[in-house]
Design a protein around this motif. Structure first.
Motif, mmCIF file in Angstrom:
data_model
loop_
_atom_site.group_PDB
_atom_site.id
_atom_site.type_symbol
_atom_site.label_atom_id
_atom_site.label_comp_id
_atom_site.label_asym_id
_atom_site.label_seq_id
_atom_site.Cartn_x
_atom_site.Cartn_y
_atom_site.Cartn_z
ATOM 1 N N VAL A 1 -43.665 -40.384 -5.334
ATOM 2 C CA VAL A 1 -42.939 -40.079 -6.558
ATOM 3 C C VAL A 1 -43.653 -38.952 -7.287
ATOM 4 O O VAL A 1 -44.847 -39.020 -7.555
ATOM 5 N N SER B 1 -33.129 -39.469 -5.949
ATOM 6 C CA SER B 1 -34.322 -38.667 -5.693
ATOM 7 C C SER B 1 -35.591 -39.448 -6.017
ATOM 8 O O SER B 1 -35.654 -40.161 -7.026
ATOM 9 N N PRO B 2 -36.643 -39.305 -5.183
ATOM 10 C CA PRO B 2 -37.923 -39.925 -5.527
ATOM 11 C C PRO B 2 -38.626 -39.224 -6.687
ATOM 12 O O PRO B 2 -39.560 -39.758 -7.271
ATOM 13 N N ASP B 3 -38.172 -38.029 -7.032
ATOM 14 C CA ASP B 3 -38.734 -37.254 -8.138
ATOM 15 C C ASP B 3 -37.953 -37.600 -9.404
ATOM 16 O O ASP B 3 -36.766 -37.300 -9.519
#
Length: 294
Positions: free
Chosen positions: A2, A158-160
């Protein structure tokens, strides 16, 4: 993995506390499509937080002009951020990638990322996620208008956490903006630096912001001058007309006299009133605190 890009995770070496600007990179590693590892390859955001209360919890991404070739980062960047801070508004000056090294869509990616960063870190910056605007000058006005007509709701998977944020600005401020990339009113230096020597006509139309306005385009304030010899005033007129046709709230102030690139025009008695008109508009929409009662 992340990628949380709070200012604590990505803070540069400039500044430290509230009232002191600090600079962060837009991406923790290379920006998408990076072509090197120099300063020009590293888009960033310089954060200016007001010393006093931000009563309306408003933040503005400031986008300097410069024909997509350089950045007028003083009178269309730092001075604008300080003006906003003095009126209790948070400011975030964008350093975006430039031509001829970088062409579209790198610039739009940078602008969208800036909006997402402010929203992802809204609590830390003292702003509300629905009070994030964008203020662009000249070619920076084109990038601002493009961000206001080409946006998305974010990528929820999204992991972001930053990429999960929507990229639509809540309002636009356009100062003597480049709007169209089509002749005869295009600023050809900006078009060439953004798109190269022989762009696809379909792309030219798609990036002529007056053709992209919809009812979802954010409320907009425009300022320009009739005598502008660099960016024809019709750029502002065309965008305003498109906003009116789409039913988008808009206010435009056109002055007869005055050159291109005046910034806040503090030394120009004919134009120095325009920031006051902008502040009035911001107050009416809840993006700046009301004037103090004498």
């Amino acid at each position: 993995m992340v990628l949380v890009m709070s200012s604590g995770a990505m803070r540069g070496q400039q500044g430290g506390g509230v009232g002191s600007p600090k600079t962060i990179l837009l991406w923790p590693g290379e920006a998408p499509g990076a072509k090197g590892d120099e300063d020009i390859d590293k888009p960033s955001l310089t954060i200016y937080l007001p010393a006093g209360p931000n009563a309306t919890k408003t933040g503005v991404v400031v986008v300097p002009g410069g024909s997509y070739q350089h950045l007028a980062a003083d009178h269309e960047g730092r001075q604008i951020a300080e003006w906003l801070n003095e009126r209790g508004v948070a400011a975030f000056m964008l350093k975006y990638r430039l031509g001829p090294k970088y062409h579209y869509p790198a610039q739009l990616e940078d602008a969208q990322r800036a909006i997402r960063i402010v929203r992802a870190n809204a609590a830390e910056y003292g702003v509300a996620t629905d009070h994030v605007g964008m203020w662009g000058f000249s070619a920076g006005g084109h990038l601002t208008a493009t961000a206001g007509t080409k946006f998305d709701a974010g990528n929820a998977s999204s992991p972001d956490v930053i990429e999960r944020q929507g990229s639509r600005p809540d309002f636009l401020i356009l100062a003597y903006p480049v709007i169209t990339l089509k002749a005869p009113d295009a600023h050809m230096n900006s078009r060439q630096n953004l798109l190269g020597d022989d762009p696809d006509p379909a792309l030219v139309r798609s990036l002529s912001a007056e053709t992209q306005v919809t009812s979802q385009t954010p409320p907009t304030f425009l300022f320009a001058t009739f005598e502008d010899k660099t960016v024809p005033v019709m750029n502002s007129v065309m965008f305003y007309e498109a906003l009116v046709k789409a039913g988008v709230p808009a206010e435009m102030h056109l002055f007869q006299h005055g050159p291109h690139g005046v910034g806040l025009a503090a030394a120009n008695p004919q134009l120095s009133v325009w920031p006051d008109l902008l502040l009035k508009w911001m107050r009416e929409r809840g993006y700046a605190a009301p004037a103090a009662t004498p």
